[in-house]
Write a protein that holds these residues in place. Sequence first.
Motif, PDB file in Angstrom:
ATOM      1  N   ALA A  22      15.327  -1.567  16.197  1.00 26.58           N
ATOM      2  CA  ALA A  22      14.792  -2.923  16.332  1.00 26.58           C
ATOM      3  C   ALA A  22      15.786  -3.942  15.781  1.00 26.58           C
ATOM      4  O   ALA A  22      15.982  -5.009  16.367  1.00 26.58           O
ATOM      5  CB  ALA A  22      13.454  -3.030  15.600  1.00 26.58           C
ATOM      6  N   ILE A  23      16.442  -3.598  14.665  1.00 23.70           N
ATOM      7  CA  ILE A  23      17.422  -4.534  14.100  1.00 23.70           C
ATOM      8  C   ILE A  23      18.594  -4.704  15.055  1.00 23.70           C
ATOM      9  O   ILE A  23      19.061  -5.820  15.307  1.00 23.70           O
ATOM     10  CB  ILE A  23      17.900  -4.028  12.721  1.00 23.70           C
ATOM     11  N   VAL A  45       8.721  11.053   5.017  1.00 29.20           N
ATOM     12  CA  VAL A  45       8.184  10.432   6.231  1.00 29.20           C
ATOM     13  C   VAL A  45       9.054  10.805   7.429  1.00 29.20           C
ATOM     14  O   VAL A  45       8.552  11.193   8.484  1.00 29.20           O
ATOM     15  CB  VAL A  45       8.116   8.906   6.055  1.00 29.20           C
ATOM     16  N   VAL A  66      10.336 -13.181  19.454  1.00 32.85           N
ATOM     17  CA  VAL A  66      11.362 -13.657  20.384  1.00 32.85           C
ATOM     18  C   VAL A  66      10.897 -13.463  21.826  1.00 32.85           C
ATOM     19  O   VAL A  66      11.002 -14.368  22.666  1.00 32.85           O
ATOM     20  CB  VAL A  66      12.689 -12.911  20.137  1.00 32.85           C
ATOM     21  N   LEU A  67      10.330 -12.280  22.118  1.00 35.00           N
ATOM     22  CA  LEU A  67       9.890 -12.008  23.487  1.00 35.00           C
ATOM     23  C   LEU A  67       8.759 -12.954  23.881  1.00 35.00           C
ATOM     24  O   LEU A  67       8.708 -13.454  25.007  1.00 35.00           O
ATOM     25  CB  LEU A  67       9.455 -10.545  23.623  1.00 35.00           C
ATOM     26  N   PRO A  87       6.562   1.968   2.979  1.00 35.84           N
ATOM     27  CA  PRO A  87       7.732   1.138   3.289  1.00 35.84           C
ATOM     28  C   PRO A  87       8.293   1.374   4.687  1.00 35.84           C
ATOM     29  O   PRO A  87       8.818   0.438   5.291  1.00 35.84           O
ATOM     30  CB  PRO A  87       8.750   1.532   2.212  1.00 35.84           C
ATOM     31  N   ASP A  88       8.163   2.593   5.203  1.00 34.72           N
ATOM     32  CA  ASP A  88       8.694   2.858   6.554  1.00 34.72           C
ATOM     33  C   ASP A  88       7.992   1.986   7.583  1.00 34.72           C
ATOM     34  O   ASP A  88       8.619   1.349   8.425  1.00 34.72           O
ATOM     35  CB  ASP A  88       8.484   4.331   6.912  1.00 34.72           C
ATOM     36  N   VAL A  89       6.648   1.982   7.494  1.00 29.57           N
ATOM     37  CA  VAL A  89       5.879   1.192   8.446  1.00 29.57           C
ATOM     38  C   VAL A  89       6.142  -0.292   8.211  1.00 29.57           C
ATOM     39  O   VAL A  89       6.209  -1.074   9.157  1.00 29.57           O
ATOM     40  CB  VAL A  89       4.377   1.509   8.312  1.00 29.57           C
ATOM     41  N   ALA A 123      10.596  -5.688  11.453  1.00 27.26           N
ATOM     42  CA  ALA A 123      11.625  -5.796  12.488  1.00 27.26           C
ATOM     43  C   ALA A 123      11.008  -6.032  13.858  1.00 27.26           C
ATOM     44  O   ALA A 123      11.439  -6.903  14.600  1.00 27.26           O
ATOM     45  CB  ALA A 123      12.489  -4.533  12.505  1.00 27.26           C
ATOM     46  N   VAL A 124       9.970  -5.257  14.189  1.00 28.17           N
ATOM     47  CA  VAL A 124       9.390  -5.358  15.523  1.00 28.17           C
ATOM     48  C   VAL A 124       8.366  -6.492  15.590  1.00 28.17           C
ATOM     49  O   VAL A 124       8.450  -7.379  16.431  1.00 28.17           O
ATOM     50  CB  VAL A 124       8.747  -4.017  15.931  1.00 28.17           C
ATOM     51  N   ARG A 174       9.208 -19.318  29.950  1.00 27.12           N
ATOM     52  CA  ARG A 174       9.196 -19.128  31.400  1.00 27.12           C
ATOM     53  C   ARG A 174       7.872 -19.522  32.030  1.00 27.12           C
ATOM     54  O   ARG A 174       7.769 -19.618  33.244  1.00 27.12           O
ATOM     55  CB  ARG A 174       9.493 -17.668  31.736  1.00 27.12           C
ATOM     56  N   ILE A 203      11.143  -9.122  16.797  1.00 27.94           N
ATOM     57  CA  ILE A 203      11.447  -9.057  18.223  1.00 27.94           C
ATOM     58  C   ILE A 203      10.297  -9.514  19.101  1.00 27.94           C
ATOM     59  O   ILE A 203      10.505 -10.259  20.057  1.00 27.94           O
ATOM     60  CB  ILE A 203      11.906  -7.634  18.586  1.00 27.94           C
ATOM     61  N   ARG A 246       0.824  -1.205   0.000  1.00 27.17           N
ATOM     62  CA  ARG A 246       0.000   0.000   0.000  1.00 27.17           C
ATOM     63  C   ARG A 246       0.858   1.255   0.000  1.00 27.17           C
ATOM     64  O   ARG A 246       0.335   2.356   0.150  1.00 27.17           O
ATOM     65  CB  ARG A 246      -0.926   0.038   1.226  1.00 27.17           C
ATOM     66  N   VAL A 306      10.320 -16.290  24.675  1.00 28.37           N
ATOM     67  CA  VAL A 306      10.961 -16.282  25.997  1.00 28.37           C
ATOM     68  C   VAL A 306       9.900 -16.369  27.087  1.00 28.37           C
ATOM     69  O   VAL A 306      10.031 -17.128  28.058  1.00 28.37           O
ATOM     70  CB  VAL A 306      11.811 -15.006  26.161  1.00 28.37           C
ATOM     71  N   ALA A 307       8.808 -15.602  26.904  1.00 32.04           N
ATOM     72  CA  ALA A 307       7.740 -15.617  27.912  1.00 32.04           C
ATOM     73  C   ALA A 307       7.126 -17.007  28.014  1.00 32.04           C
ATOM     74  O   ALA A 307       6.871 -17.507  29.113  1.00 32.04           O
ATOM     75  CB  ALA A 307       6.675 -14.585  27.551  1.00 32.04           C
ATOM     76  N   PHE A 347      14.678  -3.130  23.885  1.00 33.31           N
ATOM     77  CA  PHE A 347      14.453  -4.537  23.536  1.00 33.31           C
ATOM     78  C   PHE A 347      15.446  -5.438  24.269  1.00 33.31           C
ATOM     79  O   PHE A 347      15.075  -6.484  24.809  1.00 33.31           O
ATOM     80  CB  PHE A 347      14.569  -4.743  22.036  1.00 33.31           C
ATOM     81  N   GLN A 368      13.278   1.565  13.215  1.00 34.66           N
ATOM     82  CA  GLN A 368      13.553   0.326  12.481  1.00 34.66           C
ATOM     83  C   GLN A 368      14.963  -0.170  12.765  1.00 34.66           C
ATOM     84  O   GLN A 368      15.182  -1.343  13.085  1.00 34.66           O
ATOM     85  CB  GLN A 368      13.388   0.567  10.976  1.00 34.66           C
ATOM     86  N   PRO A 384      13.466   4.787   3.046  1.00 32.79           N
ATOM     87  CA  PRO A 384      12.648   4.329   4.162  1.00 32.79           C
ATOM     88  C   PRO A 384      13.519   3.735   5.254  1.00 32.79           C
ATOM     89  O   PRO A 384      14.487   3.035   4.976  1.00 32.79           O
ATOM     90  CB  PRO A 384      11.765   3.253   3.542  1.00 32.79           C
ATOM     91  N   GLY A 385      13.169   4.009   6.477  1.00 33.51           N
ATOM     92  CA  GLY A 385      13.970   3.515   7.595  1.00 33.51           C
ATOM     93  C   GLY A 385      14.095   4.614   8.628  1.00 33.51           C
ATOM     94  O   GLY A 385      13.408   5.622   8.540  1.00 33.51           O
ATOM     95  N   MET A 440       8.864  -1.687   7.261  1.00 31.29           N
ATOM     96  CA  MET A 440      10.131  -2.070   7.897  1.00 31.29           C
ATOM     97  C   MET A 440       9.957  -2.231   9.399  1.00 31.29           C
ATOM     98  O   MET A 440      10.469  -3.168  10.007  1.00 31.29           O
ATOM     99  CB  MET A 440      11.202  -1.022   7.623  1.00 31.29           C
ATOM    100  N   THR A 441       9.216  -1.289  10.008  1.00 30.79           N
ATOM    101  CA  THR A 441       8.988  -1.397  11.444  1.00 30.79           C
ATOM    102  C   THR A 441       8.252  -2.685  11.764  1.00 30.79           C
ATOM    103  O   THR A 441       8.595  -3.410  12.691  1.00 30.79           O
ATOM    104  CB  THR A 441       8.169  -0.196  11.935  1.00 30.79           C
ATOM    105  N   ILE A 445      20.023  -9.661  20.842  1.00 31.68           N
ATOM    106  CA  ILE A 445      19.375 -10.866  21.370  1.00 31.68           C
ATOM    107  C   ILE A 445      20.018 -12.114  20.770  1.00 31.68           C
ATOM    108  O   ILE A 445      20.348 -13.070  21.480  1.00 31.68           O
ATOM    109  CB  ILE A 445      17.865 -10.814  21.073  1.00 31.68           C
ATOM    110  N   MET A 495      13.752 -10.896  31.024  1.00 32.95           N
ATOM    111  CA  MET A 495      12.869 -12.049  30.920  1.00 32.95           C
ATOM    112  C   MET A 495      13.663 -13.337  30.965  1.00 32.95           C
ATOM    113  O   MET A 495      13.189 -14.358  31.437  1.00 32.95           O
ATOM    114  CB  MET A 495      12.058 -11.980  29.630  1.00 32.95           C
ATOM    115  N   GLU A 496      14.893 -13.295  30.467  1.00 35.68           N
ATOM    116  CA  GLU A 496      15.725 -14.499  30.450  1.00 35.68           C
ATOM    117  C   GLU A 496      16.365 -14.752  31.797  1.00 35.68           C
ATOM    118  O   GLU A 496      16.684 -15.890  32.123  1.00 35.68           O
ATOM    119  CB  GLU A 496      16.812 -14.347  29.388  1.00 35.68           C
TER     120      GLU A 496
END
Lengths: 80, 247, 109
Positions: free
Chosen positions: B153-154, B56, A66-67, A50-52, A58-59, A74, A63, A47, A70-71, B237, B150, B145-146, A54-55, B160, B244-245
């Motif tokens: 997070a990388i 942006v 991964v979190l 690209p910025d969003v 990555a997030v 535990r 990540i 749409r 881990v949770a 992060f 972002q 973009p970036g 990428m977020t 991690i 948590m670990e």
Amino acid sequence: MSAVFDIMLLVFLIVTALAVARAKDLLGAAILFSSYSLMMCLLWQHRGAPDVAMTEAAVGAGITTVLFLVAIGRTTRREK
Amino acid sequence: MKKAFVAALLILTAMPLLIGVAALPPHGDPDTPVHTHISARYLEEGREEAGADNIVTGVLLNYRGLDTAGEVTVIFTALMAGLAVLISHKKQPEGDAAYDAAEAAAEDAPVRAPVSPVVSFVVRLLAPFIALFAVYVIVNGHVTPGGGFQGGAILGALFIALTIVLGRERTRTLMPRLAQPWMQGAALLTFVGVGIVGGALTGYFLGFPADASLHLARKLMMLVLEAGIGLGGAAVFATLFLQMEAE
Amino acid sequence: MISAVDIRNAVTVVLAAVGALFFLIGTIGLVRLPDFYARTHAATKCDTVGAGSLLLALAVFNGVDVSTLKIIALAGLVLLSSPTIGHALARAAHRTGVAPWQARKGRTS
């Protein structure tokens, strides 16, 4: 063609969202949520945000998964 | 009965939403307020005025810098809340002893299967490239973009992965204990610092100087902001993962 | 008369077809194979060769360019990471005691 791609992504998105909600296995739910994020990322990119995207990649797909893992490690893997 | 109630509730919620969506103007309609009000200005003068080729980034850090500062505050608060929940349930001695106790607990944790040498090798092989890519994403957020979020997070993901592969002993040096609070608050602190600098230059908190002669200052302020957001995000992060670990 | 562009297009089509074929086979394997190890094996093939050759097809199609360098770097990343992930998955499964499928015992999964 572009609209077809969008609709396919949206259908996948809804399917993965429902699957996350219904999954009793939390590990599976975390993985499904990661694929949900991937679909969302492709959708953002398609749409024109690209910025969003990428977020989200990555997030969301990286990540938070991964979190979550881990949770789960535990606590317990099964929803009670 | 309960199912019927849930279904009714769902339909009642979905109806207004669907009606609202149906009333939206078609995608890309040039006459909508979004396109007539302020976007045109951003698109026409954003590059010069905001000092970033990527509009942006310009909007995020310059025009709507205060909103981004708020966003950064939210992330920092979320980290604090997460840490409060994670730490509060175990009784800990104070000060340095607390740190040592946490470390000892981490070392006493049940021994896991050793990390596969293949995974270890590949992660170590790729780590410099991932770090380079993260820095590229942070710094080049101006043009492509970036940006800080972002790239941060990388960087966090890289931290991690390295912690999983090398163990927390080795990666602890990347986040020294004294620097930890500063790194966790880096994004917020950068916003405050740059905001004050902007205030000295323009009279408004987080104001960016508009003169053409101060073009370089604008770019520099944005770069510092991006770097701060990146470092802060990565630290958030990494801290969450480590906490948590631990155990 | 065959021009350079024709050759490039032909190479692109062949590489993309190979990639798509591997993805198809890998996905069928993911659905049909009996146990975790076999499915991991199928999924890894489909990621490594499928995505690798699709990326190579893109690189060939793009010609000499900065973007091509990026695509080749991506292909290298996929070639490195995907087998590693397959290895890590299979190893974790083995260590946690997932039993491989055996024909005699019938379906175990």
